[in-house]
Design a protein around this motif. Structure first.
Motif, PDB file in Angstrom:
ATOM      1  N   PHE A   1      36.397  -3.542 -63.113  1.00  0.00           N
ATOM      2  CA  PHE A   1      35.643  -2.309 -63.357  1.00  0.00           C
ATOM      3  C   PHE A   1      34.220  -2.703 -63.724  1.00  0.00           C
ATOM      4  N   ILE A   2      33.247  -2.305 -62.879  1.00  0.00           N
ATOM      5  CA  ILE A   2      31.862  -2.750 -63.080  1.00  0.00           C
ATOM      6  C   ILE A   2      30.935  -1.611 -63.485  1.00  0.00           C
ATOM      7  N   GLY A   3      31.458  -0.388 -63.566  1.00  0.00           N
ATOM      8  CA  GLY A   3      30.624   0.760 -63.923  1.00  0.00           C
ATOM      9  C   GLY A   3      30.485   0.906 -65.426  1.00  0.00           C
TER      10      GLY A   3
ATOM     11  N   LEU B   1      28.564 -12.836 -69.654  1.00  0.00           N
ATOM     12  CA  LEU B   1      27.517 -11.819 -69.689  1.00  0.00           C
ATOM     13  C   LEU B   1      27.275 -11.260 -68.295  1.00  0.00           C
ATOM     14  N   MET B   2      26.810 -10.020 -68.286  1.00  0.00           N
ATOM     15  CA  MET B   2      26.508  -9.340 -67.028  1.00  0.00           C
ATOM     16  C   MET B   2      25.162  -8.648 -67.175  1.00  0.00           C
ATOM     17  N   ALA B   3      24.410  -8.573 -66.069  1.00  0.00           N
ATOM     18  CA  ALA B   3      23.155  -7.818 -66.106  1.00  0.00           C
ATOM     19  C   ALA B   3      22.888  -7.174 -64.760  1.00  0.00           C
ATOM     20  N   ILE B   4      22.191  -6.049 -64.843  1.00  0.00           N
ATOM     21  CA  ILE B   4      21.685  -5.356 -63.651  1.00  0.00           C
ATOM     22  C   ILE B   4      20.180  -5.184 -63.875  1.00  0.00           C
ATOM     23  N   PRO B   5      19.388  -6.169 -63.487  1.00  0.00           N
ATOM     24  CA  PRO B   5      17.948  -6.045 -63.740  1.00  0.00           C
ATOM     25  C   PRO B   5      17.311  -4.943 -62.906  1.00  0.00           C
TER      26      PRO B   5
ATOM     27  N   VAL C   1      28.900 -13.111 -58.179  1.00  0.00           N
ATOM     28  CA  VAL C   1      27.926 -12.179 -57.606  1.00  0.00           C
ATOM     29  C   VAL C   1      28.687 -10.938 -57.164  1.00  0.00           C
ATOM     30  N   ARG C   2      28.098  -9.783 -57.426  1.00  0.00           N
ATOM     31  CA  ARG C   2      28.757  -8.497 -57.135  1.00  0.00           C
ATOM     32  C   ARG C   2      28.099  -7.898 -55.899  1.00  0.00           C
ATOM     33  N   ILE C   3      28.790  -7.977 -54.776  1.00  0.00           N
ATOM     34  CA  ILE C   3      28.145  -7.648 -53.508  1.00  0.00           C
ATOM     35  C   ILE C   3      28.850  -6.478 -52.819  1.00  0.00           C
ATOM     36  N   GLY C   4      28.090  -5.420 -52.568  1.00  0.00           N
ATOM     37  CA  GLY C   4      28.627  -4.261 -51.864  1.00  0.00           C
ATOM     38  C   GLY C   4      28.072  -4.169 -50.452  1.00  0.00           C
ATOM     39  N   THR C   5      26.824  -3.703 -50.377  1.00  0.00           N
ATOM     40  CA  THR C   5      26.185  -3.422 -49.089  1.00  0.00           C
ATOM     41  C   THR C   5      26.276  -4.581 -48.099  1.00  0.00           C
ATOM     42  N   ALA C   6      26.043  -5.789 -48.568  1.00  0.00           N
ATOM     43  CA  ALA C   6      26.003  -6.927 -47.643  1.00  0.00           C
ATOM     44  C   ALA C   6      27.384  -7.235 -47.058  1.00  0.00           C
TER      45      ALA C   6
ATOM     46  N   ALA D   1      33.731  -8.395 -54.281  1.00  0.00           N
ATOM     47  CA  ALA D   1      33.422  -7.427 -53.219  1.00  0.00           C
ATOM     48  C   ALA D   1      33.384  -6.030 -53.831  1.00  0.00           C
ATOM     49  N   VAL D   2      32.229  -5.411 -53.835  1.00  0.00           N
ATOM     50  CA  VAL D   2      32.078  -4.095 -54.467  1.00  0.00           C
ATOM     51  C   VAL D   2      32.404  -3.019 -53.433  1.00  0.00           C
ATOM     52  N   SER D   3      33.595  -2.477 -53.589  1.00  0.00           N
ATOM     53  CA  SER D   3      34.134  -1.567 -52.568  1.00  0.00           C
ATOM     54  C   SER D   3      33.923  -0.092 -52.897  1.00  0.00           C
TER      55      SER D   3
ATOM     56  N   GLU E   1      34.764  -1.959 -58.668  1.00  0.00           N
ATOM     57  CA  GLU E   1      34.682  -0.502 -58.532  1.00  0.00           C
ATOM     58  C   GLU E   1      33.899   0.076 -59.704  1.00  0.00           C
ATOM     59  N   ASN E   2      33.178   1.168 -59.447  1.00  0.00           N
ATOM     60  CA  ASN E   2      32.372   1.826 -60.482  1.00  0.00           C
ATOM     61  C   ASN E   2      32.949   3.133 -60.978  1.00  0.00           C
ATOM     62  N   TYR E   3      33.694   3.813 -60.122  1.00  0.00           N
ATOM     63  CA  TYR E   3      34.105   5.177 -60.452  1.00  0.00           C
ATOM     64  C   TYR E   3      35.611   5.162 -60.657  1.00  0.00           C
TER      65      TYR E   3
ATOM     66  N   GLY F   1      23.654 -10.686 -59.888  1.00  0.00           N
ATOM     67  CA  GLY F   1      23.273 -10.786 -58.486  1.00  0.00           C
ATOM     68  C   GLY F   1      24.012  -9.750 -57.668  1.00  0.00           C
ATOM     69  N   MET F   2      23.248  -8.987 -56.881  1.00  0.00           N
ATOM     70  CA  MET F   2      23.796  -7.988 -55.965  1.00  0.00           C
ATOM     71  C   MET F   2      23.233  -8.321 -54.572  1.00  0.00           C
ATOM     72  N   SER F   3      23.430  -7.417 -53.611  1.00  0.00           N
ATOM     73  CA  SER F   3      23.044  -7.763 -52.237  1.00  0.00           C
ATOM     74  C   SER F   3      21.585  -8.214 -52.122  1.00  0.00           C
ATOM     75  N   THR F   4      20.689  -7.558 -52.860  1.00  0.00           N
ATOM     76  CA  THR F   4      19.261  -7.846 -52.644  1.00  0.00           C
ATOM     77  C   THR F   4      18.721  -8.985 -53.510  1.00  0.00           C
TER      78      THR F   4
ATOM     79  N   LYS G   1      25.980  -0.027 -45.553  1.00  0.00           N
ATOM     80  CA  LYS G   1      25.254   0.908 -46.387  1.00  0.00           C
ATOM     81  C   LYS G   1      26.187   2.015 -46.887  1.00  0.00           C
ATOM     82  N   ARG G   2      25.970   2.426 -48.132  1.00  0.00           N
ATOM     83  CA  ARG G   2      26.787   3.517 -48.673  1.00  0.00           C
ATOM     84  C   ARG G   2      26.120   4.866 -48.425  1.00  0.00           C
ATOM     85  N   ASP G   3      26.933   5.914 -48.300  1.00  0.00           N
ATOM     86  CA  ASP G   3      26.387   7.266 -48.158  1.00  0.00           C
ATOM     87  C   ASP G   3      25.893   7.792 -49.490  1.00  0.00           C
TER      88      ASP G   3
HETATM   89  C1  PLP Z   1      26.971  -0.939 -56.534  1.00  0.00           C
HETATM   90  C2  PLP Z   1      26.934  -2.095 -57.462  1.00  0.00           C
HETATM   91  C3  PLP Z   1      26.865  -3.414 -56.988  1.00  0.00           C
HETATM   92  C4  PLP Z   1      26.732  -3.761 -55.521  1.00  0.00           C
HETATM   93  O1  PLP Z   1      25.464  -3.410 -55.062  1.00  0.00           O
HETATM   94  P1  PLP Z   1      24.954  -3.791 -53.581  1.00  0.00           P
HETATM   95  O2  PLP Z   1      23.488  -3.645 -53.691  1.00  0.00           O
HETATM   96  O3  PLP Z   1      25.590  -2.837 -52.644  1.00  0.00           O
HETATM   97  O4  PLP Z   1      25.363  -5.194 -53.313  1.00  0.00           O
HETATM   98  C5  PLP Z   1      26.899  -4.439 -57.915  1.00  0.00           C
HETATM   99  N1  PLP Z   1      26.997  -4.204 -59.230  1.00  0.00           N
HETATM  100  C6  PLP Z   1      27.065  -2.955 -59.735  1.00  0.00           C
HETATM  101  C7  PLP Z   1      27.189  -2.757 -61.192  1.00  0.00           C
HETATM  102  C8  PLP Z   1      27.022  -1.873 -58.867  1.00  0.00           C
HETATM  103  O5  PLP Z   1      27.068  -0.637 -59.382  1.00  0.00           O
END
Ligand code: PLP
Length: 217
Positions: A66-68, A148-152, A204-209, A17-19, A40-42, A188-191, A213-215
């Motif tokens: 820590f995912i940032g 391994l991790m990826a953010i395509p 899977v790293r899921i925030g928005t879902a 859960a990406v909080s 968390e990223n920050y 994998g993220m929300s989309t 929505k984040r500000d």
């Molecule tokens: C913000 C973030 C997520 C979550 O993204 P959502 O689109 O809100 O699900 C996952 N991974 C990383 C590295 C992020 O920075």
């Protein structure tokens, strides 16, 4: 649902859960629904939140990831306050995390972030440089290389979303072939989580879902 579509056991995929940007009360609420792993990223935001959650609910046993991106002057608090780091992409960062991991804690779980989008992305180790980095990280005493991790780059349709995830899975298999066995694909993220699950995501790293929505990002 995505696991059923992919013919996979739901227990084989865990939800992080990406909080980020949400307050301690959001974490406490999700924990009340049974969620234990939070991403968390920050750094400062994360540490403040951990302390706030702990003050209100010292009984909660949570696992913080820590995912940032990790700057080298931030490795100590990451080594001290998290169970996982997902975006390690350089040997220098890995060595510092290992040196700074308190010895009373279990090894820090590590995912190596791979650049699966070529020139479009600047973070992540290149697929070519991955084996050498993995070999070093696997030997560091206070780290445990998990995968391994990826953010395509964002892609609109399912089939194009799958390609970079398939590449990450192949890279994991190539590491296994040289004796570096790992058990985690953080992708994998929300989309794009359905495509990631179809290609073997284990986290899977899921925030928005989950939180909405984040500000800000
Ligand atoms: C913000 C973030 C997520 C979550 O993204 P959502 O689109 O809100 O699900 C996952 N991974 C990383 C590295 C992020 O920075």
């Amino acid at each position: 649902m995505a696991t059923a579509q992919a013919g996979r056991d739901p227990a084989s995929v865990s939800l992080l859960a990406v909080s980020k940007t949400f307050g301690p009360e959001a974490v406490i609420e999700a924990a009340g629904a049974g969620q234990t792993a939070f991403g968390e990223n920050y750094l400062q935001e994360a540490i403040d939140k951990q302390q706030a959650v702990h003050t209100v609910r010292p009984d909660l046993v949570l696992e913080w990831h820590f995912i940032g991106p990790i700057q080298s002057n931030k490795t100590r608090p990451i080594a001290e306050n998290f169970a996982w780091a997902h975006a390690v992409d350089r040997e220098k960062i890995a060595r510092r995390l290992s040196e700074q991991r308190p010895t009373n804690l279990p090894a820090l779980n590590i995912c190596l972030q791979v650049n699966v989008s070529g020139e479009a992305s600047k973070s992540g180790v290149s697929p070519e440089d991955l084996p050498a980095l993995a070999q070093v990280v696997a030997t560091l005493p206070n780290l445990r290389l998990r995968g391994l991790m990826a953010i395509p780059e964002p892609a609109a349709d399912f089939e194009s979303q799958r390609k970079p995830f398939a590449l990450l899975r192949t890279l994991q298999q190539q590491l296994a072939a040289i004796g570096i066995i790992t058990d985690t694909l953080s992708m994998g993220m929300s989309t794009d989580m359905a495509a990631a699950i179809a290609e073997g995501a284990t986290i899977v790293r899921i925030g928005t879902a989950i939180f909405g929505k984040r500000d800000y990002v």
